[in-house]
Design a protein around this motif. Sequence first.
Motif, short mmCIF file in Angstrom:
data_model
loop_
_atom_site.label_atom_id
_atom_site.label_comp_id
_atom_site.label_asym_id
_atom_site.label_seq_id
_atom_site.Cartn_x
_atom_site.Cartn_y
_atom_site.Cartn_z
N ASP A 32 -0.24 7.42 41.48
CA ASP A 32 0.74 8.05 42.66
C ASP A 32 1.93 8.64 41.92
OD1 ASP A 32 1.38 8.03 45.69
OD2 ASP A 32 2.98 6.54 44.90
N ARG A 33 2.66 8.07 41.00
CA ARG A 33 3.70 8.55 40.47
C ARG A 33 4.25 7.66 39.14
NH1 ARG A 33 5.77 7.12 45.64
NH2 ARG A 33 6.89 4.84 45.50
N VAL A 34 5.06 8.48 38.42
CA VAL A 34 5.54 7.56 37.35
C VAL A 34 7.20 7.65 37.64
CG1 VAL A 34 6.12 7.70 34.73
CG2 VAL A 34 3.90 8.71 35.80
N ILE A 35 7.83 6.55 37.52
CA ILE A 35 9.24 6.41 37.61
C ILE A 35 9.84 5.62 36.59
CG2 ILE A 35 8.99 5.97 40.04
CD1 ILE A 35 9.52 2.86 39.81
N CYS A 36 11.38 5.55 36.43
CA CYS A 36 11.91 4.93 35.43
C CYS A 36 13.01 4.19 36.14
CB CYS A 36 12.98 6.01 34.44
SG CYS A 36 13.84 5.38 33.25
N THR A 37 12.90 2.77 35.84
CA THR A 37 13.87 1.88 36.55
C THR A 37 15.07 1.88 35.91
OG1 THR A 37 13.25 0.27 34.82
CG2 THR A 37 11.79 0.36 36.71
N SER A 38 16.05 1.15 36.23
CA SER A 38 17.55 1.40 35.98
C SER A 38 17.58 0.74 34.57
CB SER A 38 18.42 0.72 36.81
OG SER A 38 18.12 -0.64 37.06
N SER A 39 16.70 -0.04 34.22
CA SER A 39 16.49 -0.88 32.91
C SER A 39 15.90 0.02 31.72
CB SER A 39 16.39 -2.36 32.86
OG SER A 39 14.81 -2.18 33.31
N GLY A 40 15.30 1.01 32.20
CA GLY A 40 14.66 2.01 31.13
C GLY A 40 13.23 2.05 31.21
N THR A 41 12.64 1.30 31.88
CA THR A 41 11.12 1.06 31.92
C THR A 41 10.58 1.91 32.51
OG1 THR A 41 11.32 -1.41 31.88
CG2 THR A 41 9.14 -0.79 32.60
N LEU A 42 9.48 2.83 32.03
CA LEU A 42 8.69 3.72 32.79
C LEU A 42 7.38 3.23 33.30
CD1 LEU A 42 8.81 6.80 30.20
CD2 LEU A 42 9.98 6.54 32.19
N LEU A 43 7.35 3.18 34.51
CA LEU A 43 6.29 2.63 35.03
C LEU A 43 5.32 3.63 35.76
CD1 LEU A 43 7.94 -0.13 37.28
CD2 LEU A 43 6.72 -0.41 35.09
N ALA A 44 4.07 3.42 35.50
CA ALA A 44 2.95 4.10 36.28
C ALA A 44 2.40 3.53 37.44
CB ALA A 44 1.65 4.28 35.47
N LEU A 45 2.93 3.95 38.55
CA LEU A 45 2.31 3.12 39.99
C LEU A 45 1.09 3.67 40.68
CD1 LEU A 45 5.87 3.55 41.69
CD2 LEU A 45 5.11 1.67 40.24
N TRP A 46 0.19 2.84 40.58
CA TRP A 46 -1.26 3.28 41.18
C TRP A 46 -1.42 2.97 42.55
CZ3 TRP A 46 -3.70 5.51 37.35
CH2 TRP A 46 -3.68 5.41 36.10
N GLN A 47 -2.32 3.85 43.09
CA GLN A 47 -2.72 3.73 44.44
C GLN A 47 -4.27 3.27 44.28
OE1 GLN A 47 -2.71 7.22 46.65
NE2 GLN A 47 -3.15 6.17 48.62
N VAL A 48 -4.68 2.37 45.10
CA VAL A 48 -6.23 1.72 45.08
C VAL A 48 -6.76 2.56 46.12
CG1 VAL A 48 -7.53 -0.20 45.48
CG2 VAL A 48 -5.30 -0.67 44.39
N ILE A 49 -7.82 3.39 45.56
CA ILE A 49 -8.73 4.11 46.53
C ILE A 49 -9.95 3.44 46.63
CG2 ILE A 49 -7.29 6.24 46.15
CD1 ILE A 49 -9.37 7.01 44.06
N GLY A 50 -10.28 2.36 46.05
CA GLY A 50 -11.33 1.31 46.25
C GLY A 50 -11.41 0.29 45.39
N GLY A 51 -12.18 -0.72 45.73
CA GLY A 51 -12.27 -1.88 45.27
C GLY A 51 -11.49 -3.07 45.91
N THR A 52 -11.31 -4.07 45.48
CA THR A 52 -10.62 -5.11 46.11
C THR A 52 -9.08 -4.99 45.92
OG1 THR A 52 -12.16 -6.83 45.27
CG2 THR A 52 -10.35 -7.61 45.99
N ASP A 53 -8.24 -5.01 46.94
CA ASP A 53 -6.88 -5.05 46.98
C ASP A 53 -6.24 -5.94 46.29
OD1 ASP A 53 -4.82 -3.85 48.97
OD2 ASP A 53 -4.30 -5.92 48.74
N PRO A 54 -5.21 -5.36 45.39
CA PRO A 54 -4.76 -6.16 44.32
C PRO A 54 -4.13 -7.66 45.04
CG PRO A 54 -4.05 -3.82 44.01
CD PRO A 54 -4.88 -3.77 45.41
#
Length: 163
Positions: free
Chosen positions: A46-68
């Motif tokens: 869905d997108r890549v963000i950088c938190t205030s502490s400097g962590t780069l996160l890849a945020l995923w959107q589930v399009i199939g399968g069991t909901d997290p």
Amino acid sequence: MEYHASLYHASHHKDPQEASAAEIDEEGLAIRSAAEKMCSLTVMLDRVICTSSGTLLALWQVIGGTDPAQMRMRLHDALPRSPPSQLISDREILHTTIARLLHVPELGLVQALQKLNARLCGVATKMEELWWILEHELMALGLGGRVTRTRIALPHCPVANAS
């Protein structure tokens, strides 16, 4: 390099749980049993963000399968000794930590993230297994200590969004 998305912690550094060999065996059986009731995930970046502490996160959107959230609930039910307070407080979110920046640059970060998102957003992949990680020392996974990783296959389900 392999990346992962953490779903649930049977133990963590804020609430370590010691376990006997028999309890570890029981935990493994419980996780395998829970996994049999889940479906592999198809996810899209869905997108890549950088938190205030400097962590780069890849945020995923589930399009199939069991909901997290369902996966976490099943793991919670399977692991009654797990800490009530999980490290991931939002049960719906699915993310991958890409990197931790020691210094967050003030200039250029927004532009860099925009370029990264333009290139990567929409990339889809499958998450077809759970990793059950047994740390032999506190914080072993993050500090390069001894760990045992067991891969547990998730079933492929015919429905688009199984629960």
